[in-house]
Design an enzyme around this catalytic site. Structure first.
Site, short mmCIF file in Angstrom:
data_model
loop_
_atom_site.label_atom_id
_atom_site.label_comp_id
_atom_site.label_asym_id
_atom_site.label_seq_id
_atom_site.Cartn_x
_atom_site.Cartn_y
_atom_site.Cartn_z
N LEU B 14 49.27 32.90 31.67
CA LEU B 14 50.50 32.67 32.45
C LEU B 14 50.68 33.82 33.43
O LEU B 14 51.53 34.69 33.24
CB LEU B 14 51.69 32.54 31.50
N HIS B 15 49.88 33.80 34.50
CA HIS B 15 50.01 34.83 35.52
C HIS B 15 51.04 34.40 36.55
O HIS B 15 51.82 33.48 36.33
CB HIS B 15 48.64 35.14 36.13
N MET B 16 51.05 35.07 37.69
CA MET B 16 52.17 34.95 38.61
C MET B 16 52.42 33.52 39.08
O MET B 16 53.55 33.04 39.09
CB MET B 16 51.95 35.86 39.81
#
Lengths: 180, 87
Positions: B14-16
């Site tokens: 769950l990155h940017m």
């Protein structure tokens, strides 16, 4: 090599920093991961694209990347996917590119403010924390860095200190403390 | 309050980008949205909080929605996660 890991436990060799960790790939305490010369001051860059081009050129000048145009395109491509502007004058641009020689962080400060970064609060950007990621370095290390940066940016005191501090060594120390 | 679990399938976690998509989608609902991981609970409407959580690929998360439109919000949240959050 991971973003913050040292291959086979060896430390990056600049003569400074903690002792080696043998027999394991350890996450670097990052006490010197961001060096003073990776903190860049500028004024009047005016636009996001100017700022990203400036970052790309500095990255090449510092030997962190080989092709400024390619790196710039990688930064822009990431922005097209989604704005990296955050809140309170901060942005976290990042680029994964074959032109990146080593995983690194550049800090760009422009007190005048940079427009067009699509920040969540519509404020101009005065501090950009740029992540340079080698093409081969994908996965959880990228996530870890962004996680630590996001966590830091949720701290009012960190944001205030980053904006107030002008000395590159001290700005680097603020970031390194959070990346540890 | 309603809740459901789903597993994050984004290869880079769950990155940017996916965090921003999830937060902005949940922001359209009136109910409270909480994302529960094995380690923490974070505000599902805050992209910064979601990014700070550093949730890796393969993590089973529980989404909790509490409020007037909780059922609709939960359905959309789970659909987003299962479909890879736009990636």
């Amino acid at each position: 090599m991971g973003f913050f890991t040292m291959h086979d436990g060896q430390r990056r060799g600049d003569g400074a920093g903690p002792s080696e960790v043998e027999g394991q790939s350890a996450v670097a305490p990052a006490c010197e991961f961001v060096k003073a010369h990776q903190v860049i001051s500028a004024e009047g860059l005016a636009t996001r694209d100017n700022a990203l081009l400036h970052l790309a050129r500095v990255a090449v000048d510092l030997g962190l990347a080989t092709d400024a145009d390619e790196l710039y395109r990688a930064f822009i491509a990431r922005e097209v996917e989604g704005d990296t502007g955050m809140v309170d004058g901060f942005a976290v641009p990042h680029a994964k590119s074959p032109s990146v020689c080593e995983a690194s962080v550049l800090i760009l400060k422009d007190p005048v403010g940079i427009e067009g970064w699509g920040t969540m609060d519509d404020l101009p950007v005065t501090v950009a924390i740029a992540l340079l990621i080698p093409e081969v370095n994908a996965g959880t290390s990228h996530l870890m860095v962004l996680s630590k940066v996001a966590e830091a940016l949720m701290d009012d005191a960190f944001r205030a200190a980053m904006k107030a501090e002008d000395e590159p060594e001290l700005v680097a120390a603020l970031v390194n403390d959070r990346l540890a | 309050m309603v809740s459901e679990k789903a597993t994050l399938i984004n290869p880079q976690g769950l990155h940017m980008r996916p965090a921003g998509l999830f937060a902005s989608t949940m922001g359209k609902f009136a109910c409270d949205v909480t994302v529960v991981t094995p380690d923490k609970e974070v505000n599902g409407k805050s992209p910064m909080a979601l990014m700070a959580a550093g949730i890796p690929c393969g993590t089973e998360v529980e989404v909790k929605c509490d409020g007037a439109d909780e059922a609709e919000a939960l359905a959309q949240a789970i659909e987003l996660i299962k479909s890879g959050l736009g990636e």
